[in-house]
Design a protein around this motif. Structure first.
Motif, PDB file in Angstrom:
ATOM      1  N   LYS A   3     -24.086  19.705   7.951  1.00  0.00           N
ATOM      2  CA  LYS A   3     -22.855  20.498   7.913  1.00  0.00           C
ATOM      3  C   LYS A   3     -22.941  21.593   8.975  1.00  0.00           C
ATOM      4  CE  LYS A   3     -22.172  23.966   5.011  1.00  0.00           C
ATOM      5  NZ  LYS A   3     -21.763  25.025   5.885  1.00  0.00           N
ATOM      6  N   PRO A   4     -21.912  21.688   9.798  1.00  0.00           N
ATOM      7  CA  PRO A   4     -21.890  22.778  10.776  1.00  0.00           C
ATOM      8  C   PRO A   4     -21.829  24.131  10.063  1.00  0.00           C
ATOM      9  CG  PRO A   4     -20.267  21.099  11.335  1.00  0.00           C
ATOM     10  CD  PRO A   4     -20.805  20.765   9.985  1.00  0.00           C
ATOM     11  N   ALA A   5     -22.461  25.121  10.638  1.00  0.00           N
ATOM     12  CA  ALA A   5     -22.546  26.450  10.012  1.00  0.00           C
ATOM     13  C   ALA A   5     -21.181  27.098   9.844  1.00  0.00           C
ATOM     14  CB  ALA A   5     -23.462  27.348  10.843  1.00  0.00           C
ATOM     15  N   GLU A  10     -16.438  22.162   1.378  1.00  0.00           N
ATOM     16  CA  GLU A  10     -15.258  21.385   1.023  1.00  0.00           C
ATOM     17  C   GLU A  10     -14.651  20.700   2.246  1.00  0.00           C
ATOM     18  OE1 GLU A  10     -10.967  21.909  -1.244  1.00  0.00           O
ATOM     19  OE2 GLU A  10     -12.358  23.592  -1.163  1.00  0.00           O
ATOM     20  N   SER A  11     -14.475  21.440   3.325  1.00  0.00           N
ATOM     21  CA  SER A  11     -13.886  20.826   4.518  1.00  0.00           C
ATOM     22  C   SER A  11     -14.853  19.820   5.144  1.00  0.00           C
ATOM     23  CB  SER A  11     -13.456  21.887   5.537  1.00  0.00           C
ATOM     24  OG  SER A  11     -14.559  22.655   5.938  1.00  0.00           O
ATOM     25  N   HIS A  12     -16.153  20.067   5.050  1.00  0.00           N
ATOM     26  CA  HIS A  12     -17.133  19.114   5.569  1.00  0.00           C
ATOM     27  C   HIS A  12     -17.061  17.807   4.777  1.00  0.00           C
ATOM     28  CE1 HIS A  12     -20.762  17.582   7.406  1.00  0.00           C
ATOM     29  NE2 HIS A  12     -21.311  17.419   6.215  1.00  0.00           N
TER      30      HIS A  12
END
Length: 129
Positions: A3-5, A10-12
């Motif tokens: 997951k990008p920081a 939720e959006s990931h």
């Protein structure tokens, strides 16, 4: 892929689902279009345990049920045995198992199990020949 920081969980997750959908990973799923098994049954919090026991073919009998099943099976087998001596021998072995079971069952619900009346069963079976 991590997951990008700068992205929420939720959006990931939404992004991963959307990507999988676009690449066809949800196509031809085995249960697609079928009802969920057990959806209409009452809630059973131990469903996973029952499923595991069934898949592993494991049975857990209540105290006393094991010996009662043993009695039924032994009496069924006794009808196919040849000769009163063999029937008598198998019934005596059964009574030994019943006594051992009764020693373990003292104080349990269902109480102890009566021994088989060997001579009564032998004469009933021999009389059928």
């Amino acid at each position: 892929m991590k997951k990008p920081a700068n992205q929420s969980w939720e959006s990931h997750a939404d992004e991963k689902i959307r990507s999988a959908y676009q690449t066809g990973e949800f196509d031809n799923l085995s249960g697609y279009g079928k009802p969920i098994p057990g959806i209409d049954e009452p809630l059973d919090e131990l469903w996973w345990l029952r499923k595991k026991l069934k898949s592993e073919e494991i049975t857990i009998a209540a105290p006393g049920m094991e010996i009662r099943t043993d009695i039924e099976r032994t009496l069924e087998r006794a009808t196919s045995l040849e000769g009163a001596a063999e029937i008598r021998h198998q019934l005596m072995l059964l009574n030994e198992r019943i006594r051992a079971s009764n020693r373990r069952l003292i104080g349990h619900a269902g109480g102890t199990v009566m021994e088989v009346e060997v001579e009564k069963v032998v004469s009933a079976l021999v009389g059928k020949w």
